[in-house]
Design an enzyme around this catalytic site. Sequence first.
Site, PDB file in Angstrom:
ATOM      1  N   HIS A  21      80.000  46.952  37.034  1.00  0.00           N
ATOM      2  CA  HIS A  21      79.037  45.913  36.692  1.00  0.00           C
ATOM      3  C   HIS A  21      77.662  46.554  36.492  1.00  0.00           C
ATOM      4  O   HIS A  21      77.309  47.534  37.146  1.00  0.00           O
ATOM      5  CB  HIS A  21      78.977  44.856  37.794  1.00  0.00           C
ATOM      6  CG  HIS A  21      78.191  43.646  37.421  1.00  0.00           C
ATOM      7  ND1 HIS A  21      76.806  43.600  37.462  1.00  0.00           N
ATOM      8  CD2 HIS A  21      78.587  42.425  36.976  1.00  0.00           C
ATOM      9  CE1 HIS A  21      76.398  42.408  37.081  1.00  0.00           C
ATOM     10  NE2 HIS A  21      77.451  41.682  36.772  1.00  0.00           N
ATOM     11  N   GLU A  26      79.774  42.206  29.133  1.00  0.00           N
ATOM     12  CA  GLU A  26      78.660  41.460  29.705  1.00  0.00           C
ATOM     13  C   GLU A  26      77.351  42.117  29.270  1.00  0.00           C
ATOM     14  O   GLU A  26      76.838  43.003  29.961  1.00  0.00           O
ATOM     15  CB  GLU A  26      78.748  41.446  31.232  1.00  0.00           C
ATOM     16  CG  GLU A  26      79.971  40.754  31.787  1.00  0.00           C
ATOM     17  CD  GLU A  26      79.869  40.600  33.292  1.00  0.00           C
ATOM     18  OE1 GLU A  26      79.866  39.452  33.757  1.00  0.00           O
ATOM     19  OE2 GLU A  26      79.775  41.617  33.995  1.00  0.00           O
TER      20      GLU A  26
END
Length: 262
Positions: free
Chosen positions: A106, A178
């Site tokens: 992430h 993302e």
Amino acid sequence: MTDPVPTATGPLWIGTSWKMNKGLAEARYYARGLADHLQRTALPGVQPFVIPSFTALAATREELGTDSPVLLGVQNAHWEDEGAWTGEVSVAQAKDAGAQLVEIGHSERREHFGETVATTRLKVAAALRHGLVPLLCIGESDEVKQAGGSSEFILDQAAGALDGLTAEQLRHVLIAYEPIWAIGEHGRPATVSELQEPFAELGREYGSRTAGLLYGGSVNLDNAADLLGIEHVTGLFVGRTAWQLPGYLRLLEIGANHPKAR
């Protein structure tokens, strides 16, 4: 547990990470409500997943039950099975606590905790070694986007993390795109047109070779169906909208009603 290997059409993956939120009581309340809902409501063509904090993992698993269709994940894990790694949790330990999926790479991990392409590769390999689904997160900054390098950047991130995997191993990997400029409290929701090219590139390279290509970044109840409609998108990885149970249940309903789920 639902088989994460895709079928000819594959499931729509609808999931959320709680990040550093929810104590045990909140986690149990959420998981109990989700379990009750899924006992009454079928979700054909949808694979739900929830990624709580480490402290809430076992409690969430207990409330969901061992036969739940929901895959449980962790937000990070170390690549070594054991050793002198103070403060870390191994993939083996995560699996022992009930995890079936590992979130890897992430942007917050990359920015604040030194996650690199090399460490994502080690973590993907560790997850596969222990039979867990790696959820590889990739995404570019606004500076990269403005320079026109989005697709090249994310393909490089993905290729570096997945280097050396066999075709069979790759079939168990999820990729979540993302874009950094679209995530978080101050992120700007991406438009469908902005996402078409990155997903076209990801689809050409990984669409038929992985368990799924997910989108995450300011996903909400108003744009979820449109985001799922983008070619090659096979799921959503959602933050704040899914942190409260009603929001997550509505997202699951949107997924189940989408043409891609049928």
